[in-house]
Scaffold this motif. Sequence first.
Motif: not given
Length: 376
Positions: A135-142
């Motif tokens: 589950n990597t949904d919504g992961l936002n890596v800057p």
Amino acid sequence: MAELLRLLLQVSEKAANVARVCRQEAPLFQLLVQEKTGDDKNKKFVQDFKTLADVIIQEVIRHEVGAQFPEIVDFIQGEESNKFENGLGESVTVTMRGTEEETAALLATVLDGDLTAAALLARAIHQDPTAVGANTDGLNVPLSTSEVGIWIDPIDATSQYIEGREEVLEEGHLSPSGLHCALVLIGVYRRSTGEPVMGVINQPFNQKDHKSGRWQGKLFWGVSCGDVNACSVSHTKTGLVKRQPPSVVLSSSEKQVVKDTLSSLCGPEKLMYASGAGYKILCVIQGLADAYVLSEGSTFKWDSCAPHALLRALGGGVVDLTESLKCTSKASVELTYHQPYVEGKGADRWANYGGLVAYGDCSQLSSIMEVLRGKL
């Protein structure tokens, strides 16, 4: 970066499938072992083996990532050279070709014309793995993919993989040796600073189906970048707590002074031993041990990059033991992954020369560093 993580999870599973196929076919497996020599030989072992499975796995990952993220392809490094020598003494460069048939033809040259073995491997290489349920949904890596590099250890604990002992994995306990210790490690680091930002660990031999005789794997992943810390392992599941004194996992070949010193801190019942650098750090990630201490420079960037990222996501880390012992304050020096050791040759250019301590909690790290200071 979230897309890169999803791809790394997929290719790690393809790599795990290749590792399993190579073990399941005993006649094939005997063909796949080649002793490392020269500058590529790990000085820690009398014999250190490079397998064709290692090379294939590394090149599969390089090919898949490079195809989707061409901006990274020149910054993908691994433990193995992709040159393999066949029984006729001919050097063959192993790469993944466009079709299963083309890959099989290339592998046949490595396998001394063994078309059956080559076809079996090519099928595993080109077969899409089953869906990875991470589950990597919504992961936002800057971070941009153009800013990162990748370290691959195609099969960490190769000696355990080759030996192939099938130990029983007990819930809540680490495995001292055996197939459980063999891992596929893919670590992502920031090229400007060397800090690990993302890691994927695939354990191809986690559980065996006794009916089919086939192994099932397990996936672990973590991201630590800026304010983003996410991990497939949670503290509540592993029971990761601030235990004092800490439990420590070591290599059986660790210096006696380190064993004696840590025994005085932890008590001999809290010193444990296991194979594989990546697996020992995974034990810390899972809460099976509080720390992993290694005083020798016998691990490499590809061993530690992936699990280091997971530990950072959980609030821990991996420090350079020698450099941290030099610090007069309680500060410590984290391992980085972007610069080689200029005086090293071959694989030694990327060794973690100062040894390391992998830890889950800063207070436990402090206790360990305090007792080791002045002993090494």
